[in-house]
Each structure stands twice: as C-alpha cells, then as structure tokens.
Design a protein around this motif. Structure first.
Motif, PDB file in Angstrom:
ATOM      1  N   GLY A 173       0.791  -1.228   0.000  1.00 36.80           N
ATOM      2  CA  GLY A 173       0.000   0.000   0.000  1.00 36.80           C
ATOM      3  C   GLY A 173       0.820   1.273   0.000  1.00 36.80           C
ATOM      4  O   GLY A 173       0.260   2.369  -0.045  1.00 36.80           O
ATOM      5  N   LYS A 174       2.149   1.148   0.048  1.00 36.87           N
ATOM      6  CA  LYS A 174       2.997   2.338   0.104  1.00 36.87           C
ATOM      7  C   LYS A 174       3.812   2.475  -1.167  1.00 36.87           C
ATOM      8  O   LYS A 174       4.469   1.529  -1.597  1.00 36.87           O
ATOM      9  CB  LYS A 174       3.934   2.268   1.315  1.00 36.87           C
ATOM     10  N   ASN A 175       3.786   3.653  -1.771  1.00 41.64           N
ATOM     11  CA  ASN A 175       4.581   3.935  -2.966  1.00 41.64           C
ATOM     12  C   ASN A 175       5.538   5.078  -2.648  1.00 41.64           C
ATOM     13  O   ASN A 175       5.174   6.256  -2.707  1.00 41.64           O
ATOM     14  CB  ASN A 175       3.671   4.314  -4.141  1.00 41.64           C
ATOM     15  N   ILE A 227       8.235  10.708 -11.688  1.00 44.43           N
ATOM     16  CA  ILE A 227       6.927  11.088 -11.146  1.00 44.43           C
ATOM     17  C   ILE A 227       5.869  11.095 -12.243  1.00 44.43           C
ATOM     18  O   ILE A 227       4.743  10.614 -12.060  1.00 44.43           O
ATOM     19  CB  ILE A 227       7.012  12.461 -10.450  1.00 44.43           C
ATOM     20  N   LYS A 228       6.222  11.628 -13.410  1.00 46.44           N
ATOM     21  CA  LYS A 228       5.284  11.648 -14.538  1.00 46.44           C
ATOM     22  C   LYS A 228       4.926  10.232 -14.981  1.00 46.44           C
ATOM     23  O   LYS A 228       3.771   9.946 -15.312  1.00 46.44           O
ATOM     24  CB  LYS A 228       5.881  12.447 -15.704  1.00 46.44           C
ATOM     25  N   LEU A 229       5.910   9.352 -14.985  1.00 47.38           N
ATOM     26  CA  LEU A 229       5.670   7.961 -15.353  1.00 47.38           C
ATOM     27  C   LEU A 229       4.702   7.311 -14.375  1.00 47.38           C
ATOM     28  O   LEU A 229       3.750   6.634 -14.773  1.00 47.38           O
ATOM     29  CB  LEU A 229       6.998   7.196 -15.376  1.00 47.38           C
ATOM     30  N   PHE A 230       4.940   7.539 -13.100  1.00 49.54           N
ATOM     31  CA  PHE A 230       4.063   6.983 -12.059  1.00 49.54           C
ATOM     32  C   PHE A 230       2.638   7.511 -12.212  1.00 49.54           C
ATOM     33  O   PHE A 230       1.668   6.745 -12.186  1.00 49.54           O
ATOM     34  CB  PHE A 230       4.619   7.338 -10.679  1.00 49.54           C
ATOM     35  N   SER A 252      -3.280   4.638 -12.359  1.00 49.26           N
ATOM     36  CA  SER A 252      -4.681   4.207 -12.381  1.00 49.26           C
ATOM     37  C   SER A 252      -4.878   2.946 -13.212  1.00 49.26           C
ATOM     38  O   SER A 252      -5.809   2.172 -12.980  1.00 49.26           O
ATOM     39  CB  SER A 252      -5.575   5.333 -12.903  1.00 49.26           C
ATOM     40  N   LYS A 253      -3.985   2.714 -14.188  1.00 46.49           N
ATOM     41  CA  LYS A 253      -4.096   1.516 -15.025  1.00 46.49           C
ATOM     42  C   LYS A 253      -3.742   0.251 -14.269  1.00 46.49           C
ATOM     43  O   LYS A 253      -4.124  -0.849 -14.665  1.00 46.49           O
ATOM     44  CB  LYS A 253      -3.184   1.653 -16.253  1.00 46.49           C
ATOM     45  N   PRO A 304      -5.486   4.608  -7.080  1.00 43.09           N
ATOM     46  CA  PRO A 304      -6.415   5.723  -7.302  1.00 43.09           C
ATOM     47  C   PRO A 304      -5.674   6.931  -7.903  1.00 43.09           C
ATOM     48  O   PRO A 304      -4.461   7.073  -7.753  1.00 43.09           O
ATOM     49  CB  PRO A 304      -6.920   6.049  -5.901  1.00 43.09           C
ATOM     50  N   GLU A 305      -6.426   7.765  -8.588  1.00 43.29           N
ATOM     51  CA  GLU A 305      -5.831   8.971  -9.186  1.00 43.29           C
ATOM     52  C   GLU A 305      -5.225   9.897  -8.146  1.00 43.29           C
ATOM     53  O   GLU A 305      -4.338  10.700  -8.444  1.00 43.29           O
ATOM     54  CB  GLU A 305      -6.899   9.741  -9.984  1.00 43.29           C
TER      55      GLU A 305
END
Length: 322
Positions: free
Chosen positions: A184-186, A301-304, A309-310, A314-315
């Motif tokens: 649950g942690k990114n 960050i942009k890649l993440f 969402s895919k 969650p967004e």
C-alpha cells in the motif's frame, strides 16, 4: 523424492510440458494444480538463493522454462513505452526496491517477460551487491543471467568497453529503500541518490526511469520507526555490510493462509519509461549533476502518475520521493 528432483531438473532443461504430464500421472493432480506447484518451486529456489547464498551471460539460462513459471506465479509483466536505440547505452533506474527486487530480476535477468523481444538489440545487466559475487557457485549463477556487481569497475567496463546497446539496471534506492517497503505504500529513496546520474554523464549513457507497480505488495514487513533500536540495528548493518536486515514474511509453502518465505502472488507490472538524452561530460560539475537528477525525478513522477490508475491505484495516489 527422486521423481520430484528429476522433474525439477527437467524443467531447467526446458522440458516443462513432459514434466507436467509425468507429475499428473504420478499425483493424480489437475494440470492447473501441477502448474501452480511448479510456479511455487520456481519462486522458492530464487528466494532461497537470495537469502542463503547472499558464469558468464547465457541465453540458455535466461530462457529456462522455470522462469516462465516464476513469472506466472505473481504474475509479472513488462510494459514498454518507448523504443531504445541500439546505438546508445543506458542506465535504468529501477524503483522501488521492495524486499528482493523480484520484478527487476524476472524482467531483466531472464527472458520470461520478453525483454529481448520488446527491446531488440539491447543487452540488460541487472546490478546487485558486489558481495554476492564472492561465492563461486552463486557468482556464476548470477552472471549467467546477466547480473553484474554494482561497482564502478563493472559499470565502467560495460558502458565504455562493451560497445553500444547496453542497459545497466540499478535499483537506486538500495537497502535504505527496502526498509520502508510495505503493501500500500509507494515511496522511493531518491533525493540524495545522485551517483547514477554522474555515471550517466561521464559515459554519455541515457537515463531511463522504471517503476514497478506491485513490487511492495508481495511481502509484509515490520517497519521500525526512525530513532528506534530496530532501525538503529538495520542502519548499522547497512553501513558496515551493505544490506539492511528486514523482518518480513510472505505465505507458507503449502498454504497462502500461513506465514513463510514465499512471496504473496500479487501482480507486479514493470513500466519502462522514456529515455532522457544525456550528454557525455568527463568531469560533470555538481550543478550539471543536479540538473539532470532533477529531470530524472520529474520523469519518474510523470511515469508513475501516467500509469498508476491503469494498475490499480487511485488517481489521488502520490509517489513519495525521499
């Protein structure tokens, strides 16, 4: 016992289908159940290698049938977003570390997810602790899959004397990042990790951000707070030995409802981002390193954000950069 050992040996030779048939006749199990057991065996052998033990690159080893069972256990998937030129060399930054970097191993040290087909002409080398190469048997096992020591000499050689089309995969967060991985942690340890950027500049190797969704989901870990005795012990080990001991658990060998060393069968999706063109600068200044490091962080960050969402997030999920 002899039958099981023979079956395992057969899988290593790529005769997976005949082993399935033999095991079905012996144990009266359905094909799906036999495949599940082979998946468990394939993952267990790598987990034990990683924990207990610590050649040259071989396409035969990289194509072993056992790695396909390894892939399907989770399952693990590799997503390509851009082409890579064979006239360039690359440094892939892999995030997050997780407990064992299972996605990094499966995607880049085997052909189970098709890295050679997705990036034709590119030779991936997964960099890991140099200490793993001090044991002869383990050293040859790791090198056969294209794993190399994460030290200056090895990286310099691959990026300067091995032609073009090389990609070194560095798990940038390392042991420090593994201490904070939990389902649950990114989060990634990256703010003060700039050595890989300096290497890229010195060799003119393009930087490629890579994020593995699900890497932190396959094990549960006891997280010690900063300042606690447990965290002190972990950081002391990390400082003097190079790795941080983690207290973690997965599922049991015979049941997913018991504790054990096997990771949970949670999907891991590794997304390889857009390469950042890096100039060759023999002696880059700190300002130049900081500039390209900032570009890399923003690209990660942009890649993440583009793919979160895919793959089940969650967004509103934000990548934490420490």
């Amino acid at each position: 016992m002899k039958t099981i050992i023979a079956a395992y040996s057969g899988v290593l030779r790529g005769t997976g289908s005949s082993i399935l048939s033999a095991l079905q006749d012996l144990f009266w199990l359905s094909k799906s159940k036999v495949e599940k057991q082979l998946q468990i065996i394939s993952v267990l052998q790598w987990v034990l290698t990683f924990l207990i033990m610590g050649g040259r690159r071989s396409q035969w080893v990289r194509n072993w049938a056992i790695w396909r069972y390894f892939r399907d256990y989770f399952p693990i998937r590799l997503v390509k977003t851009h082409n890579l030129l064979t006239t360039r060399n690359y440094i892939f930054g892999y995030h997050p570390h997780g407990i064992m970097g299972l996605g990094a191993f499966c995607n880049f040290s085997t052909e189970a997810t098709g890295v050679g087909q997705k990036f034709p002409g590119i030779r991936p080398y997964l960099a890991t602790l140099a200490g793993n190469f001090r044991m002869p048997i383990l050293r040859d096992y790791l090198m056969s899959g294209g794993i190399c020591p994460v030290n200056r000499d090895s990286i310099d050689y691959i990026l300067s004397k091995n032609g073009s089309g090389n990609a070194i995969i560095i798990v940038v967060g390392g042991a420090a990042e593994s201490l904070n991985c939990t389902p649950g942690k990114n989060s990634v340890t990256l703010k003060n990790r700039k050595g890989f950027v300096k290497l890229a500049l010195q060799h003119g190797a393009d930087l490629v951000p890579v994020y593995s969704f699900g890497e932190n989901e396959v094990y549960k870990q006891v997280i010690f707070e900063e300042g606690s005795w447990g965290r002190w012990v972990q950081k002391t080990f990390q400082k003097h030995i190079g790795f941080a001991p983690c207290i973690f658990h997965g599922r049991g060998l015979f049941s997913p409802n018991t504790w054990g060393l096997l990771p949970y069968s949670k999907p891991i999706t590794t997304v390889v981002g857009e390469p950042i063109t890096i100039p060759k600068i023999d002696n880059p200044s700190q300002r130049e390193v900081d500039f390209y490091h900032s570009m890399y962080v923003n690209s990660l960050i942009k890649l993440f954000d583009k793919y979160k969402s895919k793959f089940g997030l969650p967004e509103t999920e934000v990548l934490e950069v420490n």
